[in-house]
Design a protein around this motif. Structure first.
Motif, PDB file in Angstrom:
ATOM      1  N   PRO A   6      46.519  63.817  30.578  1.00 22.64           N
ATOM      2  CA  PRO A   6      45.447  64.188  29.634  1.00 22.64           C
ATOM      3  C   PRO A   6      45.570  65.637  29.151  1.00 22.64           C
ATOM      4  N   TRP A   7      45.981  66.525  30.034  1.00 25.83           N
ATOM      5  CA  TRP A   7      46.177  67.917  29.619  1.00 25.83           C
ATOM      6  C   TRP A   7      47.261  67.993  28.541  1.00 25.83           C
ATOM      7  N   MET A  30      48.106  65.657  26.482  1.00 26.32           N
ATOM      8  CA  MET A  30      47.573  65.058  25.251  1.00 26.32           C
ATOM      9  C   MET A  30      46.874  66.094  24.386  1.00 26.32           C
ATOM     10  N   LEU A  31      46.148  66.996  25.017  1.00 26.00           N
ATOM     11  CA  LEU A  31      45.340  67.971  24.283  1.00 26.00           C
ATOM     12  C   LEU A  31      46.037  69.313  24.067  1.00 26.00           C
ATOM     13  N   ASN A  32      47.134  69.555  24.765  1.00 25.35           N
ATOM     14  CA  ASN A  32      47.750  70.892  24.736  1.00 25.35           C
ATOM     15  C   ASN A  32      49.246  70.862  24.441  1.00 25.35           C
ATOM     16  N   ARG A  33      49.720  69.834  23.755  1.00 26.36           N
ATOM     17  CA  ARG A  33      51.164  69.684  23.549  1.00 26.36           C
ATOM     18  C   ARG A  33      51.710  70.518  22.392  1.00 26.36           C
ATOM     19  N   GLN A  34      50.845  71.250  21.708  1.00 24.40           N
ATOM     20  CA  GLN A  34      51.271  72.152  20.623  1.00 24.40           C
ATOM     21  C   GLN A  34      52.055  71.427  19.523  1.00 24.40           C
ATOM     22  N   LEU A  50      53.681  60.857  23.556  1.00 26.24           N
ATOM     23  CA  LEU A  50      52.686  61.725  22.934  1.00 26.24           C
ATOM     24  C   LEU A  50      53.379  62.314  21.711  1.00 26.24           C
TER      25      LEU A  50
END
Length: 116
Positions: free
Chosen positions: A71-72, A74-78, A102
């Protein structure tokens, strides 16, 4: 998930793909993963290696950490493309059938895993 499936998965790999123009973004994700989670970070591969069609580094993590790390990512993949797959001992199935993506799904070079 059945107990057999849980037992079959020994851990996970995330492959963080990058190009020269977004390597700084990949470095940021890498530094944050290292700071926030119990992961093993692989070497930078600035050229395709194994089944991976572009530059990448590998992130190894435990089954227990999946629910925190994915999940991290998913939201922080830049904006980077990331392959996440289990480690079951069947490299072909893990990369082809059991993987999640992702971002964009890249075409992997899976011939190296196929039985002859």
């Amino acid at each position: 998930m059945s107990n057999n499936a849980k037992q079959a998965i020994r851990g996970y790999h995330a492959h963080v793909y990058y190009r020269p123009e977004n390597k700084d973004d990949a470095a940021l994700v890498r530094d944050q993963l290292d700071e926030l989670f119990d992961v093993n970070l692989g070497r930078w591969h600035d050229k395709p290696v194994g089944p991976h069609p572009i530059s990448m580094y590998q992130v190894v993590f435990s089954t227990e950490d999946f629910s925190e790390i994915v999940p991290w990512l998913m939201l922080n993949r830049q904006g980077l493309d990331i392959l996440v797959h289990p480690e079951t001992g069947d490299d072909l199935a893990d990369h082809r059938d059991n993987a999640l993506w992702l971002g964009e799904k890249l075409k992997l070079n899976l011939g190296m895993f196929e039985q002859t």
